[in-house]
Design a protein around this motif. Structure first.
Motif, short mmCIF file in Angstrom:
data_model
loop_
_atom_site.label_atom_id
_atom_site.label_comp_id
_atom_site.label_asym_id
_atom_site.label_seq_id
_atom_site.Cartn_x
_atom_site.Cartn_y
_atom_site.Cartn_z
N THR A 92 26.08 -87.76 63.98
CA THR A 92 26.65 -88.11 65.28
C THR A 92 27.25 -89.52 65.26
O THR A 92 27.76 -89.97 66.27
CB THR A 92 25.59 -88.01 66.40
OG1 THR A 92 24.48 -88.83 66.03
CG2 THR A 92 25.13 -86.58 66.61
N GLN A 134 33.68 -84.12 59.78
CA GLN A 134 33.15 -84.14 58.42
C GLN A 134 31.71 -83.61 58.41
O GLN A 134 31.33 -82.83 57.56
CB GLN A 134 33.13 -85.57 57.92
CG GLN A 134 33.85 -85.72 56.63
CD GLN A 134 33.93 -87.20 56.30
OE1 GLN A 134 34.22 -88.01 57.18
NE2 GLN A 134 33.67 -87.54 55.06
N ARG A 165 19.02 -97.72 51.90
CA ARG A 165 20.13 -96.85 52.30
C ARG A 165 21.02 -97.57 53.32
O ARG A 165 22.24 -97.54 53.25
CB ARG A 165 19.54 -95.57 52.91
CG ARG A 165 20.56 -94.68 53.50
CD ARG A 165 20.01 -93.35 53.96
NE ARG A 165 21.04 -92.62 54.65
CZ ARG A 165 21.16 -92.57 55.96
NH1 ARG A 165 20.28 -93.18 56.72
NH2 ARG A 165 22.14 -91.90 56.53
N THR A 225 25.30 -94.50 62.13
CA THR A 225 25.57 -95.54 61.13
C THR A 225 26.96 -96.12 61.32
O THR A 225 27.18 -97.33 61.14
CB THR A 225 25.42 -94.95 59.71
OG1 THR A 225 24.22 -94.19 59.68
CG2 THR A 225 25.37 -96.02 58.67
N GLN A 228 30.76 -93.92 71.54
CA GLN A 228 30.60 -94.90 70.45
C GLN A 228 31.12 -96.27 70.88
O GLN A 228 30.51 -97.30 70.61
CB GLN A 228 31.34 -94.41 69.19
CG GLN A 228 30.73 -93.14 68.59
CD GLN A 228 31.45 -92.66 67.35
OE1 GLN A 228 32.69 -92.68 67.29
NE2 GLN A 228 30.71 -92.21 66.36
N ILE A 265 39.09 -96.19 61.86
CA ILE A 265 38.49 -95.07 62.58
C ILE A 265 38.85 -95.19 64.06
O ILE A 265 39.14 -96.30 64.54
CB ILE A 265 36.95 -95.13 62.38
CG1 ILE A 265 36.34 -93.74 62.38
CG2 ILE A 265 36.28 -96.01 63.39
CD1 ILE A 265 34.90 -93.76 61.93
N THR A 266 38.90 -94.08 64.77
CA THR A 266 39.03 -94.16 66.22
C THR A 266 37.69 -93.74 66.81
O THR A 266 37.23 -92.63 66.58
CB THR A 266 40.13 -93.19 66.73
OG1 THR A 266 41.31 -93.45 65.99
CG2 THR A 266 40.38 -93.38 68.21
N TYR A 267 37.07 -94.68 67.51
CA TYR A 267 35.74 -94.36 68.05
C TYR A 267 35.83 -93.38 69.21
O TYR A 267 36.79 -93.42 70.00
CB TYR A 267 35.04 -95.63 68.54
CG TYR A 267 34.67 -96.58 67.42
CD1 TYR A 267 33.81 -96.15 66.40
CD2 TYR A 267 35.15 -97.88 67.38
CE1 TYR A 267 33.48 -97.02 65.36
CE2 TYR A 267 34.82 -98.74 66.36
CZ TYR A 267 33.98 -98.30 65.34
OH TYR A 267 33.65 -99.14 64.33
N1 LIG Z 1 34.68 -91.67 65.64
C1 LIG Z 1 34.66 -90.99 64.50
N2 LIG Z 1 35.78 -90.37 64.06
C2 LIG Z 1 35.77 -89.68 62.93
N3 LIG Z 1 34.72 -89.55 62.13
C3 LIG Z 1 33.58 -90.13 62.51
C4 LIG Z 1 33.48 -90.89 63.71
N4 LIG Z 1 32.23 -91.35 63.83
C5 LIG Z 1 31.55 -90.91 62.74
N5 LIG Z 1 32.36 -90.18 61.96
C6 LIG Z 1 32.00 -89.53 60.70
O1 LIG Z 1 30.93 -88.63 60.92
C7 LIG Z 1 30.05 -88.62 59.80
C8 LIG Z 1 28.64 -88.96 60.28
O2 LIG Z 1 28.59 -90.31 60.74
P1 LIG Z 1 27.35 -91.26 60.44
O3 LIG Z 1 26.99 -91.21 59.02
O4 LIG Z 1 27.68 -92.56 61.05
O5 LIG Z 1 26.27 -90.50 61.33
P2 LIG Z 1 24.71 -90.74 61.43
O6 LIG Z 1 24.36 -90.44 62.84
O7 LIG Z 1 24.38 -92.08 60.92
O8 LIG Z 1 24.21 -89.61 60.52
P3 LIG Z 1 22.88 -89.52 59.64
O9 LIG Z 1 21.77 -89.77 60.59
O10 LIG Z 1 22.94 -88.12 59.15
O11 LIG Z 1 23.06 -90.53 58.58
C9 LIG Z 1 30.58 -89.64 58.83
O12 LIG Z 1 31.33 -88.97 57.84
C10 LIG Z 1 31.48 -90.51 59.68
O13 LIG Z 1 32.54 -91.07 58.93
#
Ligand SMILES: Nc1ncnc2c1ncn2[C@@H]1O[C@H](COP(=O)(O)OP(=O)(O)OP(=O)(O)O)[C@@H](O)[C@H]1O
Length: 732
Positions: free
Chosen positions: A346, A484, A378, A349, A325, A319-321
């Motif tokens: 956002t 996504q 989870r 996780t 992040q 992944i590219t943060y």
């Molecule tokens: N830097 C990134 N580049 C591309 N995709 C990303 C990046 N960071 C997160 N994502 C994608 O965005 C989606 C949401 O990320 P994540 O599940 O970490 O969010 P969350 O804040 O934990 O959400 P929730 O609270 O709904 O679980 C995931 O599909 C993840 O792969």
């Protein structure tokens, strides 16, 4: 039904739970018949005489039985009854043979000897002085519990209260209650302030008796914890207590002063307000503030070669943060404490996983936790690491002496780790945070993750929001929604609602739909059809993966009614499918149920033989069997099986439909949010936002779109009195 009065002698004890005094007995009634009596009858013994007041009920398997509400217990007086009583092992140290000898030696005086002159038992062959005294002590204990029960029953205070009281005060219980009936109002005894007050007034206490007024003040502070307040402004406390006790302000102010001197309340000035606290909340706030301030001020330790390290983690994650992040991951390595916040999608996780990778590269032993079992599960699934509830992490245990919960991990036995990461922080309250910080090793670091727009913690305070708003804790707030996640209307609607905008309800072929049902009956019917047929058949989502949520318990579209309708639709009565009626609910084999309070010492077992204790508020399970013979319900919570006795069923509710508040910290494949009404306190943006964000794959909003608009607009958050933010800022 009419109350009946039946007297007789206990012929046999069929079942007994020594923890709470619940028992099933066969009573040889004076009218001649053998009847079944059930209820709170602590330490029953054959041969004892009972006068029972209660109601007749019909049990599906056992037929007619008398549910005892009040009991008068008389010790047996004939030699035959005394022999039966002592043979039943009611008195520790006495079995059938010794019973025989005692009755042979002392006849109808046997019990008097046991109570008043146990040393005379040494006259019997084989009873040493030590044993004689032990027998006497055991007998006196029995008599004391009984007297206590009888005394309280006279004031219509249930026997469970007596059992709990006896556990703490032993033989002194009765004396203590007579001296100060307000003891009973303490939460661990569970009689309630009203019952204790009535008892005191009947015993002749004056309206302005110091003990009464002090108990009233403490009751008000405790009662207001349930409204989320960690303190009350002194003027509000005085006014509320005066009203409760029908007294002028003066005696109440005097009582607050006395309680202050005794250390039973604490004072602070919070934003210019004279605040009165219960000590444990005062200690929690001051300790949290001191520790967090120290952690936040700890000088940052720069991460050497940070850029290369972060690239390495990106490569592992594939992944590219985004910039923020990266900031967050780096901050976690460099600071003692940090907060990571953001709405759904956002990347919280994603960042949390990155932090875990970094910590393991740095050789930091890291513990992962969340406030609920489901959230921990989870978290563990998403990160591929072990995650526990905060309670389990801290090794919650129940003290055998007073039945209260405590944590085995604390200052003296700290956690063995270099870092702790806690997710779903919005659900953590000040007391739990205090305990967590006490158990956190001095050098360890802490990463707190959560979404501050979720509903606040059930317990008092506004911990997470105070930590964020204090501005003193290094924080990163993620706001960008990733591609996504952007494809998900659930996620987009959650963010829209959070900004006070109407959710999109008209899109086709998406993961979020609206079905207009204005009439409550029609709404309920639609929800049932969706669960029973439409979603399983059309979307291949089985009923077990759908969760119905309502803002409220009450009314036609509240959870209580929805549960009745959903039970009838999804799990109707069938021959051979056992049921159990309890307190107006019907539990049936196959039902989805929820535990509604923390029960730390409730034992569970796994199929593989492993076992443990603890079932928590909000845990959802399935009734696997109802055993009519034992009168027990077996519930499976994931892989842990728990046995519920009849008197524990008030802790269990049907869970086809649950409130948004109870849904916090859980996620479901499909969510149906039923919006047909509720009080303005419940029709809020926070409730709508929480319900929407529980859905993973599909969200159906069913009901009235005007109410959805109303909820989106209603950004009311009930104000909670809390001093933590000011303390963190060094202003209190
Ligand atoms: N830097 C990134 N580049 C591309 N995709 C990303 C990046 N960071 C997160 N994502 C994608 O965005 C989606 C949401 O990320 P994540 O599940 O970490 O969010 P969350 O804040 O934990 O959400 P929730 O609270 O709904 O679980 C995931 O599909 C993840 O792969």
């Amino acid at each position: 039904m009419e109350q009946e009065l039946v007297s007789g002698t206990i012929a046999a004890v069929v079942f007994e739970n020594p923890e709470n005094g619940y028992a099933v007995i066969k009573l040889d009634s004076d009218d001649g018949g053998l009847i079944t009596v059930v209820g709170t009858i602590p330490a029953p013994a054959a041969g004892e005489r009972l006068i029972v007041t209660g109601k007749w009920t019909a049990h599906a398997t056992y037929g007619r039985q008398l549910e005892a509400e009040f009991l008068e217990r008389l010790l047996p007086d004939s030699t035959a009854e005394i022999r039966a009583y002592l043979s039943s092992r009611a008195v520790r140290g006495v079995g059938p043979k010794t019973a025989e000898k005692i009755v042979a030696a002392f006849g109808t005086d046997s019990l008097k000897i046991l109570e008043a002159a146990p040393e005379r038992l040494t006259e019997i062959d084989g009873i040493s002085r030590k044993k004689a005294l032990e027998i006497g002590a055991s007998f006196r204990q029995q008599v004391a519990v009984r007297r206590l029960i009888e005394f309280l029953a006279g004031y219509r205070i249930p026997a469970q209260v007596a059992v709990r009281l006896y556990r703490v005060y032993g033989a002194q219980s009765l004396e203590r209650v007579q001296e100060d009936p307000y003891l009973l109002a303490q939460p661990q005894f569970g009689a309630g302030f009203g019952a204790a007050d009535q008892l005191a007034l009947e015993l002749g206490f004056d309206g302005d008796d110091a003990r009464r007024v002090e108990a009233g003040v403490i009751f008000e502070l405790r009662h207001n914890l349930t409204n989320g307040h960690t303190f009350l402004p002194q003027d509000k406390l005085v006014a509320a207590t005066s009203q409760l006790l029908s007294l002028e302000a003066e005696p109440v102010i005097a009582a607050v002063d006395r309680l202050t001197e005794l250390g039973r309340v604490e004072h602070s000035t919070i934003a210019g307000i004279a605040a009165v606290y219960l000590p444990e909340y005062y200690e929690a706030e001051t300790a949290i503030a001191a520790r967090i301030r120290a952690m936040a001020q700890h000088p940052p330790a720069p991460l050497p070669d940070a850029e290369r390290v972060l690239q390495g983690i990106e490569a592992i994650a594939g992944i590219t943060y985004a910039e923020r992040q990266r900031d967050a991951i780096r901050m976690a390595a460099e600071r003692r404490i940090m907060i990571l916040t953001g709405g759904p999608g956002t990347g919280k996780t994603t960042v949390l996983s990155g932090i875990l990778t970094l910590f393991s590269k740095l050789g930091r032993k890291t513990l992962l936790a969340a406030p609920t079992g489901r959230a921990a599960k989870r978290l563990s699934e998403l990160t591929g690491r072990d995650a526990a509830t905060v309670h389990r992490l801290l090794e919650a245990q129940v003290s055998p002496e007073n039945g209260e919960m405590f944590f085995a991990r604390n200052e003296d036995e700290p956690l063995e780790c270099d870092a702790v990461i806690v997710d779903e922080m919005s659900m953590v309250d000040v007391l739990l945070m205090h305990s967590l910080l006490e158990a956190l090793p001095q050098e360890a670091c802490l990463v707190l993750v959560g979404d501050p727009d979720q509903l606040p913690s059930v317990g008092a305070g506004s911990l997470f929001s105070d930590l964020i708003r204090s501005g003193i804790v290094p924080s990163v707030c993620l706001t960008e929604i990733f591609r996504q996640a952007r494809q998900s209307l659930i996620v987009m609607n959650a963010h829209a609602v959070n900004r006070g905008e109407l959710p999109v309800l008209t899109a086709k072929d998406r993961d979020c739909f609206f079905l207009r049902r204005r009439a409550p009956a029609q709404l309920v019917q639609t929800v049932c059809e969706l669960c029973a047929r439409r979603l399983p058949q059309n979307m291949h989502i089985p009923a077990g993966e759908i969760q119905v949520i309502s803002p409220t318990r009450k009314g036609e579209t509240g959870t209580a009614n929805l549960n009745r309708a959903l039970q009838a639709a999804l799990n109707p009565p069938q021959p051979g499918r056992h049921e159990k009626l309890s307190g107006g609910s019907c539990f049936r084999e196959g039902d989805r149920v929820m535990q509604i309070r923390n029960h730390y010492d409730l034992p569970w077992k796994r199929a593989n033989g492993s076992s443990g204790t603890g079932v928590f508020n909000g845990d959802i399970g399935t009734i696997v069997s109802i055993d009519p013979k034992e009168d027990q319900i077996h519930v499976l919570f994931d892989d842990r099986e728990v046995v519920y006795e009849p008197e524990m069923l008030s802790e269990l509710e049907l869970a086809y439909a649950i409130t948004a508040h109870k849904s916090q910290g859980s996620e479901y494949r499909a969510v149906i949010f039923a919006i047909g009404g509720g009080s303005p306190m419940l029709l809020t943006r926070g409730v709508l936002y929480t319900a929407i964000t529980r859905a993973r794959e599909l969200l159906l909003l069913v009901g009235n779109e005007e109410l959805i608009a109303q909820m989106t607009q209603n950004n009311r958050r009930n104000k909670r009195y809390s001093g933590l933010r000011f303390r963190l800022q060094g202003e209190a």
